[in-house]
Design a protein around this motif. Structure first.
Motif: not given
Lengths: 49, 325
Positions: A23, A20, B225-226, A27, A5, A3, B228-229
């Protein structure tokens, strides 16, 4: 695929934001309307209905 | 036990829901997906407060379509709201339409209240005893399934503990904390008091805390990011995750209130990875009350409150499984 951004100048994080937190903040920029938490579980041994 | 659970009627199916979700829902909509004679996913969402029926139905259907194999579905409304006027009738009608459009037509819709259950839209009053006394409930209880027991028990926290000091946050501090946390997770022993306090101290440093979150999952690719998701390389070691939650609670015992938020946030995040949004929300709320507006807890809570489901929980092959039979 990992992922990734891209931040615009308008939504740069605060200097002490942790990875964290960043992120989660990103989102939330595109998250939907509040619906409340969702629970999801998967049948472990499918039952016969 | 390897035999299949036979669900011969509504009472059996309704009894199974509490076992699949770990507790009996209240003021909720539940969708069970099915393929032929087998159940797939069980999705629980809060009953709609101020959401227009079509939006609500589309949102719930998008959750149900995580089961790509589903060819049918069941809907259960848990509510005591305005029973005389069939509350949520418009939402149920919209949901039935949306699920049919998504090629998982609804076989049945039931209402479960605190006093009875019925086919939705009827005036039947079937006793809840039928659910409690059903063959499915008896079989599941006999095989050891029970309502979830909270890891978090405030009565065990104690009322006094010395504050811990967060490390300065150097690379050496981070590496030492990650090594100690991994060792604690890999061990079957409870760490000694000194180690507990050092780990609890490490969690107070927000950058080190994030690395400790990542260290908890050993199938991750290193991308924050990965991780946390919940987007992992494979199925997580869920026993390790369970142990992390138990250890987080032990660390909370080693510190006074005002220093427990990082561990509560970890517990909330892990519950979310398991697909348990309600429980995650509860832990994150506790974190944000232990340290007012604890940033990561507030952000995760808002995300979860918008119906975000962790990637790992969306996939039946990687998701956490409650052992029910």
């Amino acid at each position: 695929m990992a992922t990734g951004y891209i931040r615009t100048e308008a939504d740069q994080p605060a200097p002490d934001t942790s990875p964290a937190e960043e992120v989660a903040e990103l989102l939330l920029l595109t998250a939907g309307e509040p619906t409340g938490p969702v629970n999801i579980s998967w049948e472990q041994e499918p039952g016969n209905i | 036990m390897t035999e299949k659970l036979n669900l011969s009627g509504p009472a059996d199916l309704l009894a199974t829901i509490a076992h699949l979700l770990g507790r009996t829902p209240t003021e909720s909509f539940v969708i069970l997906t099915a393929q032929g004679g087998a159940l797939g996913a069980t999705v629980r969402v809060d009953a709609p407060a101020h959401i227009e029926p079509m939006n609500y139905a589309q949102t719930l259907t998008s959750y149900a379509t995580n089961d790509e194999e589903a060819t049918a579905s069941y809907v259960v409304v848990y509510s005591d709201e305005d029973l005389d006027n069939y509350a949520y009738a418009a939402h149920v009608a919209a949901l039935v339409n949306e699920l049919a459009t998504a090629r998982m037509p609804v076989r049945n819709v039931w209402l479960v209240t605190s006093t009875h259950w019925a086919d939705f839209g009827t005036d039947d009053h079937n006793s809840l005893d039928e659910i409690r006394d059903s063959n499915a409930n008896a079989t599941l209880v006999y095989n050891g399934s029970a309502q979830d027991v909270d890891v978090y028990n405030p009565a065990l926290l104690g009322t006094w503990a010395l504050s811990v000091q967060a490390p300065a946050g150097s690379e050496e501090d981070r590496a030492a904390a990650c090594t100690a946390w991994a060792a604690a997770l890999d061990s079957t022993e409870t760490p000694d008091t000194q180690t507990m306090r050092e780990l609890a101290g490490a969690f107070q440093h927000k950058m080190i805390r994030d690395y400790l979150f990542c260290e908890t999952i050993n199938t991750q690719n290193g991308n924050f990011a990965d991780v946390m998701l919940g987007k992992f390389n494979g199925r997580p070691d869920w026993e390790r995750v369970d142990r992390a939650e138990a250890l987080a609670f032990e660390l909370m015992k080693a510190v006074p209130s005002g220093q427990r938020a990082p561990m509560l946030t970890l517990m909330g995040w892990l519950e979310w990875l398991k697909g348990r949004g309600t429980q995650a929300d509860r832990y994150l709320k506790l974190a944000a009350s232990d340290v007012e507006d604890f940033r990561l807890a507030v952000l995760l809570r808002e995300l979860i409150g918008r119906g975000y489901i962790a990637d790992v929980a969306r996939d039946s092959t990687t998701s956490y499984r409650r052992r029910i039979i």
